[in-house]
Design a protein around this motif. Structure first.
Motif, short mmCIF file in Angstrom:
data_model
loop_
_atom_site.label_atom_id
_atom_site.label_comp_id
_atom_site.label_asym_id
_atom_site.label_seq_id
_atom_site.Cartn_x
_atom_site.Cartn_y
_atom_site.Cartn_z
N PRO A 55 59.70 91.79 -1.80
CA PRO A 55 59.40 92.79 -1.53
C PRO A 55 59.94 93.52 -0.32
CG PRO A 55 57.49 91.35 -1.38
CD PRO A 55 59.04 90.41 -1.76
N THR A 56 59.70 94.90 -0.03
CA THR A 56 60.43 95.39 1.45
C THR A 56 60.13 95.05 2.20
OG1 THR A 56 60.36 97.30 -0.37
CG2 THR A 56 61.16 97.94 1.73
N ALA A 57 58.68 94.32 2.60
CA ALA A 57 58.01 94.76 4.26
C ALA A 57 56.72 93.81 3.56
CB ALA A 57 58.06 95.57 4.51
N GLY A 58 56.28 93.34 4.62
CA GLY A 58 54.88 92.21 4.37
C GLY A 58 55.41 91.25 3.82
N GLU A 59 54.18 90.21 4.46
CA GLU A 59 54.11 89.08 3.18
C GLU A 59 53.34 88.68 2.77
OE1 GLU A 59 53.70 85.74 6.30
OE2 GLU A 59 52.06 86.96 7.76
N THR A 60 53.31 87.57 2.12
CA THR A 60 52.05 87.16 1.24
C THR A 60 51.96 85.69 1.80
OG1 THR A 60 52.41 88.48 -0.61
CG2 THR A 60 51.49 86.36 -1.33
N VAL A 61 50.77 85.18 1.91
CA VAL A 61 50.69 83.29 1.49
C VAL A 61 49.71 82.97 0.89
CG1 VAL A 61 49.67 81.97 3.67
CG2 VAL A 61 50.61 83.95 4.40
N LEU A 62 50.03 82.00 0.19
CA LEU A 62 49.52 81.48 -1.97
C LEU A 62 48.96 80.47 -1.12
CD1 LEU A 62 51.86 83.07 -4.71
CD2 LEU A 62 49.52 83.83 -3.28
N LEU A 63 48.23 79.78 -0.78
CA LEU A 63 47.06 78.34 -0.60
C LEU A 63 47.87 77.90 0.29
CD1 LEU A 63 47.24 77.13 -4.71
CD2 LEU A 63 45.27 78.34 -3.48
N GLY A 64 48.24 79.02 1.66
CA GLY A 64 48.38 78.03 2.86
C GLY A 64 49.55 78.21 3.17
N GLY A 65 50.57 78.65 1.98
CA GLY A 65 52.28 78.23 2.21
C GLY A 65 52.14 78.93 1.08
N ASP A 66 54.02 79.57 1.11
CA ASP A 66 54.75 80.23 0.47
C ASP A 66 54.70 79.92 -0.89
OD1 ASP A 66 57.26 78.27 -0.50
OD2 ASP A 66 57.69 78.67 2.00
N PRO A 67 55.18 81.23 -1.78
CA PRO A 67 54.49 81.06 -3.42
C PRO A 67 55.93 79.54 -3.94
CG PRO A 67 55.25 83.14 -3.27
CD PRO A 67 55.41 82.26 -1.39
#
Length: 282
Positions: A55-67
């Motif tokens: 991603p250019t910006a922002g974040e994603t949290v999957l199942l409480g952690g990073d991918p």
């Protein structure tokens, strides 16, 4: 209820297309359907969530952690089968049992039988629909908590699609599991989705509980003169023909009370998309 997926200000920029910013939450125990026309950004969103594209910006949290940390608990089916064409169907098990500690050989073979897949076949011999079945069997065989699916039911016959939808419902029967599925088959999403997110030209236009969306909006068919008398605050978009006008109406129940002589029909997800993309904005 905890969120299995949460994106905050997620952006992916290309030279000719920008996705986002996307703020999205998928609660545990739920299925979110991701809809939008071709090129709306659905695949880019899923790949950005998974870290397949950066991603250019922002974040994603999957199942409480990073991918990376959560990969054991994430199953994915992308639009293109990512297994080598020169593998046999049975070889997928040999590869993935080394990747996933929770790989279940018996479950994988059960899905192969259910989907009519021969372990002896080379992947290059499979049709697109059969490759999607293979990807889905592999995604489910390591017993993930989260499924991210890109057109996972595309190319499948109605009987198999119905079986897979039943699998999805069983998968989210407890609040520890969730599914995000993009699909052009909106009738499938109307059957199983708890939430709908609508992407258009990279922007998230709608994101709400499916039942509330379908209950909130309606389709009005009337003469142009009648529509001219309607408060424009109710009208989202219109489509005109030679003899009548259709309008997408918001706040459907309130509209019915205000205009009891006008008939408002239920709206489908397909109709919502058509009005937003091709309708004349109010």
């Amino acid at each position: 209820m905890t969120n299995c997926i949460e994106t905050k200000g997620l952006v992916k920029e290309y030279k000719t297309f920008t996705l986002g910013p996307i703020d999205l939450k998928v609660p545990g125990g739920s299925i979110m359907g991701l809809i939008g026309e071709n090129g709306a950004g659905k695949t880019t969103l899923i790949k950005s969530m998974l870290g397949i594209v950066k991603p250019t910006a922002g974040e994603t949290v999957l199942l409480g952690g990073d991918p990376d940390r959560a990969k054991e608990d994430i199953g994915m089916v992308l639009d293109d089968c990512f297994f080598s064409e020169y593998l046999r169907v049975r070889d997928v098990e040999t590869v993935l049992c080394r990747v996933f500690k929770s790989w279940d050989k018996g479950l994988y073979r059960d899905y192969l039988d259910k989907f009519g897949l021969s372990g002896a076949k080379n992947i290059k011999e499979l049709s697109r629909g059969m490759r999607m079945k293979l990807s889905l069997a592999a995604a489910l065989a390591h017993r993930p908590r989260l499924l991210l699916l890109d057109e996972a039911t595309a190319g499948l016959d109605p009987v198999v699609r119905e079986e897979i939808l039943d699998e999805f419902l069983a998968f989210v029967s407890d609040e520890d599991h969730a599914i995000l599925i993009s699909s052009h088959i909106t009738s499938d999403l109307e059957k199983v989705a708890d939430y709908i997110a609508y992407l258009h030209q990279g922007k998230l236009l709608l994101c709400d509980e499916k039942d509330r969306l379908l209950e909130s909006y309606g389709r009005l068919v009337c003469a142009r003169e009648e529509l001219a008398q309607v408060d424009r605050g109710y009208v989202v978009a219109t489509r005109k023909s030679q003899y009548s006008t259709e309008a997408l109406i918001r706040h459907k129940n309130d509209f019915k009370r205000t205009y009891p002589r006008l008939t408002v029909e239920p709206v489908t997800l397909d109709e919502l998309m058509v009005f937003v993309v091709k309708g004349e904005k109010a």
